[in-house]
Scaffold this motif. Sequence first.
Motif, PDB file in Angstrom:
ATOM      1  N   LEU A  92       0.808  -1.214   0.000  1.00  0.00           N
ATOM      2  CA  LEU A  92       0.000   0.000   0.000  1.00  0.00           C
ATOM      3  C   LEU A  92       0.843   1.267   0.000  1.00  0.00           C
ATOM      4  O   LEU A  92       0.610   2.186  -0.794  1.00  0.00           O
ATOM      5  CB  LEU A  92      -0.935  -0.003   1.214  1.00  0.00           C
ATOM      6  N   TRP A  93       1.845   1.318   0.880  1.00  0.00           N
ATOM      7  CA  TRP A  93       2.619   2.559   1.016  1.00  0.00           C
ATOM      8  C   TRP A  93       3.471   2.810  -0.224  1.00  0.00           C
ATOM      9  O   TRP A  93       3.656   3.965  -0.622  1.00  0.00           O
ATOM     10  CB  TRP A  93       3.468   2.525   2.287  1.00  0.00           C
ATOM     11  N   ASP A  94       3.972   1.750  -0.827  1.00  0.00           N
ATOM     12  CA  ASP A  94       4.703   1.920  -2.091  1.00  0.00           C
ATOM     13  C   ASP A  94       3.789   2.482  -3.178  1.00  0.00           C
ATOM     14  O   ASP A  94       4.161   3.396  -3.923  1.00  0.00           O
ATOM     15  CB  ASP A  94       5.280   0.579  -2.559  1.00  0.00           C
ATOM     16  N   LEU A  95       2.588   1.947  -3.257  1.00  0.00           N
ATOM     17  CA  LEU A  95       1.648   2.398  -4.285  1.00  0.00           C
ATOM     18  C   LEU A  95       1.250   3.855  -4.067  1.00  0.00           C
ATOM     19  O   LEU A  95       1.235   4.651  -5.017  1.00  0.00           O
ATOM     20  CB  LEU A  95       0.403   1.504  -4.285  1.00  0.00           C
ATOM     21  N   MET A  96       0.942   4.216  -2.836  1.00  0.00           N
ATOM     22  CA  MET A  96       0.538   5.597  -2.561  1.00  0.00           C
ATOM     23  C   MET A  96       1.678   6.567  -2.842  1.00  0.00           C
ATOM     24  O   MET A  96       1.457   7.672  -3.352  1.00  0.00           O
ATOM     25  CB  MET A  96       0.047   5.733  -1.122  1.00  0.00           C
ATOM     26  N   GLY A 100       1.985   9.737  -5.880  1.00  0.00           N
ATOM     27  CA  GLY A 100       2.275  11.135  -5.592  1.00  0.00           C
ATOM     28  C   GLY A 100       1.439  11.703  -4.467  1.00  0.00           C
ATOM     29  O   GLY A 100       0.807  10.968  -3.699  1.00  0.00           O
ATOM     30  N   ASP A 101       1.379  13.031  -4.386  1.00  0.00           N
ATOM     31  CA  ASP A 101       0.721  13.704  -3.271  1.00  0.00           C
ATOM     32  C   ASP A 101      -0.776  13.918  -3.474  1.00  0.00           C
ATOM     33  O   ASP A 101      -1.447  14.469  -2.612  1.00  0.00           O
ATOM     34  CB  ASP A 101       1.378  15.070  -3.030  1.00  0.00           C
ATOM     35  N   LYS A 102      -1.305  13.509  -4.596  1.00  0.00           N
ATOM     36  CA  LYS A 102      -2.721  13.745  -4.884  1.00  0.00           C
ATOM     37  C   LYS A 102      -3.612  12.901  -3.972  1.00  0.00           C
ATOM     38  O   LYS A 102      -3.195  11.853  -3.453  1.00  0.00           O
ATOM     39  CB  LYS A 102      -3.024  13.392  -6.337  1.00  0.00           C
ATOM     40  N   PRO A 103      -4.847  13.326  -3.736  1.00  0.00           N
ATOM     41  CA  PRO A 103      -5.797  12.508  -2.981  1.00  0.00           C
ATOM     42  C   PRO A 103      -6.020  11.170  -3.672  1.00  0.00           C
ATOM     43  O   PRO A 103      -6.063  11.093  -4.910  1.00  0.00           O
ATOM     44  CB  PRO A 103      -7.070  13.361  -2.984  1.00  0.00           C
ATOM     45  N   GLN A 104      -6.163  10.109  -2.870  1.00  0.00           N
ATOM     46  CA  GLN A 104      -6.282   8.762  -3.420  1.00  0.00           C
ATOM     47  C   GLN A 104      -7.456   8.039  -2.761  1.00  0.00           C
ATOM     48  O   GLN A 104      -7.568   8.033  -1.536  1.00  0.00           O
ATOM     49  CB  GLN A 104      -4.971   8.000  -3.208  1.00  0.00           C
ATOM     50  N   GLN A 142      -5.015  11.523   1.549  1.00  0.00           N
ATOM     51  CA  GLN A 142      -3.821  12.132   0.968  1.00  0.00           C
ATOM     52  C   GLN A 142      -2.604  11.703   1.782  1.00  0.00           C
ATOM     53  O   GLN A 142      -2.642  11.737   3.022  1.00  0.00           O
ATOM     54  CB  GLN A 142      -3.946  13.654   0.972  1.00  0.00           C
ATOM     55  N   PRO A 143      -1.527  11.294   1.118  1.00  0.00           N
ATOM     56  CA  PRO A 143      -0.333  10.859   1.862  1.00  0.00           C
ATOM     57  C   PRO A 143       0.239  11.977   2.726  1.00  0.00           C
ATOM     58  O   PRO A 143       0.075  13.167   2.441  1.00  0.00           O
ATOM     59  CB  PRO A 143       0.654  10.471   0.762  1.00  0.00           C
ATOM     60  N   THR A 144       0.907  11.593   3.791  1.00  0.00           N
ATOM     61  CA  THR A 144       1.673  12.510   4.630  1.00  0.00           C
ATOM     62  C   THR A 144       3.156  12.168   4.476  1.00  0.00           C
ATOM     63  O   THR A 144       3.508  11.140   3.883  1.00  0.00           O
ATOM     64  CB  THR A 144       1.274  12.362   6.101  1.00  0.00           C
ATOM     65  N   ASN A 145       4.017  13.003   4.998  1.00  0.00           N
ATOM     66  CA  ASN A 145       5.448  12.675   4.968  1.00  0.00           C
ATOM     67  C   ASN A 145       5.715  11.346   5.657  1.00  0.00           C
ATOM     68  O   ASN A 145       6.593  10.580   5.255  1.00  0.00           O
ATOM     69  CB  ASN A 145       6.263  13.786   5.625  1.00  0.00           C
TER      70      ASN A 145
END
Length: 424
Positions: A92-96, A100-104, A142-145
Motif C-alpha cells: 500500500l505505502w509503495d503504491l501511494m 504522488g501527493d494527490k488525494p487517493q 492524501q499521503p503525509t510525509n
Amino acid sequence: MDADNKVKDSTTVDISVASSPSNLDEVPKLLSEIGEYIQRFGIDTDEIRKDAIFKCRQLFLALSTPREIMADHCWGQIGAMMAVGFGLDSGLWDLMAQNGDKPQRAPDLASSLGIEPKLLSRLLRHLSAMGLLNEVGEDEYQPTNYTKALSLPQIGNGYLGLTACTSAGCLKYHEFSRKRGWINPTNPEDTSLMDAYGTDKDLFSRVNELGYGKHLNDYLGGYNLGRRWWIHPDIYPVKERLINGADPSPDASFLVDIGGNVGHDLERFRAAFPDAPGKLILQDLPMMIGQVKNLDSSIVRMEYDFRDEQPVKGSRAYYIHSTLHNWSDDVCESLLKRVKEAMKPGYSRLLINEFVVPEMGAHWEITGLDMMMLALFSSEQRTRVAWYDLIERRAGLRIVQIWSAGAGVESVIECEVTNYEGEA
C-alpha cells in the motif's frame, strides 16, 4: 483464580480520577513553553525541536484523561501498528508514494492491490483518526510525509523486521518477570522474547528464521537517520584522533567494525573519509556476512564470533556500534578482553558507539531502547557508572573520553590499553 493474577476488589484511588483531565493546571505553562520553542526554530540547535516534542507529549498527557490514555495505548497505538504493518506487507505505502501527493480513493487502491475495499477502508480510517494520514473526503486520503517515508526500507521495514516479530516479548514481559521473581534479568539465553514465543532462538536467529532478516537489516541501516553519526566533527574528531598518526601502509588495518551487521557504518565511514589509510574490515557471524550485498569491494568481509580470539592485531581502531547493549556484563567483558588482547598499546583505540544513560532527564529514545533490550535480550542501556564498571574495572581498559552530542544521540566511548603487558 491464581493469587498472582487476581484483581483487587478495592482501591485507594477514587474512580472519578479515570475520567478527569490528568493535569489541567499545567496546560497554560506548557502552551507558553511550546510557543517559545516554536519561535526559536531555525535559530538554535535540533535540541530545541526535541524539547518542543517532549513538551507536546506532556501537553497531550495533561489534557487527556487516564481512560483516554489507556485507550490510546490499548486501541489506538496497537491498531495503528496493525494498519501500518498491513500497508507494508500489501504494498500500500509503495503504491501511494508512486501515485504522488494527490488525494487517493480507498476503493481504487484496494482494486490495484487485490484487497477487499471494506477492509482497506477500515484500516485507512483508523490511521487518519490517529493523525498519520490525511482524510480529504469520504474514503479518500492524501499521503503525509510519514506514510511516504514508510515506502523507504530503512523506515518501513522496521515494523516488520522488528516490531511484528518481537512485540509479544514486550507485551508479555510482566509474565516473564513474574515467573522469575521480579528480578533484573541478565541471562541472554533466557529472555522475555524466548518465553513469549516458546523458542530458544535469540532475536536475530528468530527474525531470520521467520524470513524477515532483510527487513531487520534495513531497519538497522536506518537506525540513525536524522541523527548525527559518530564521525561528525561535533561528536568525534576522526582526523585528529585516528587518521593523524595512523600507519600509512595499505596493508595495515585501520578500522575493524566488530558485529557490524552488513557494513552500513563502514560504508558511511569510507564515503566520509575516502583517503583514510589502511584497511576497513567488517566482522560478524557467518549468518550476517552471508547477507552482505552491494558493499564496496575495498571493505574486507570477515566471519568472526566475538567470543573467539580477535584475528586482526594492532589495528588503529576497533569499533563496536550498538552491540554491547544486547549482552550482559559477563559476555561484554569477554568481548572487550578479546579486543584488548589484540590492541597495540599507545596506538590502538577502541570506540564504543552507544547511548550513555544520564542519571536524570533521560531522552525517551534512550529509555525506550532500554525497554527493548530488557525484553528482547535480557540486557540494558548503560549509565556512565555502568560503562566505567564494565570497561575499566571488569575489562581492564581505560576510558580516555566519552564524546557526547546531546539528547537522543549515541556517544563515542574512546578506550585504550592501560599497560604494555596486556594484563588488567
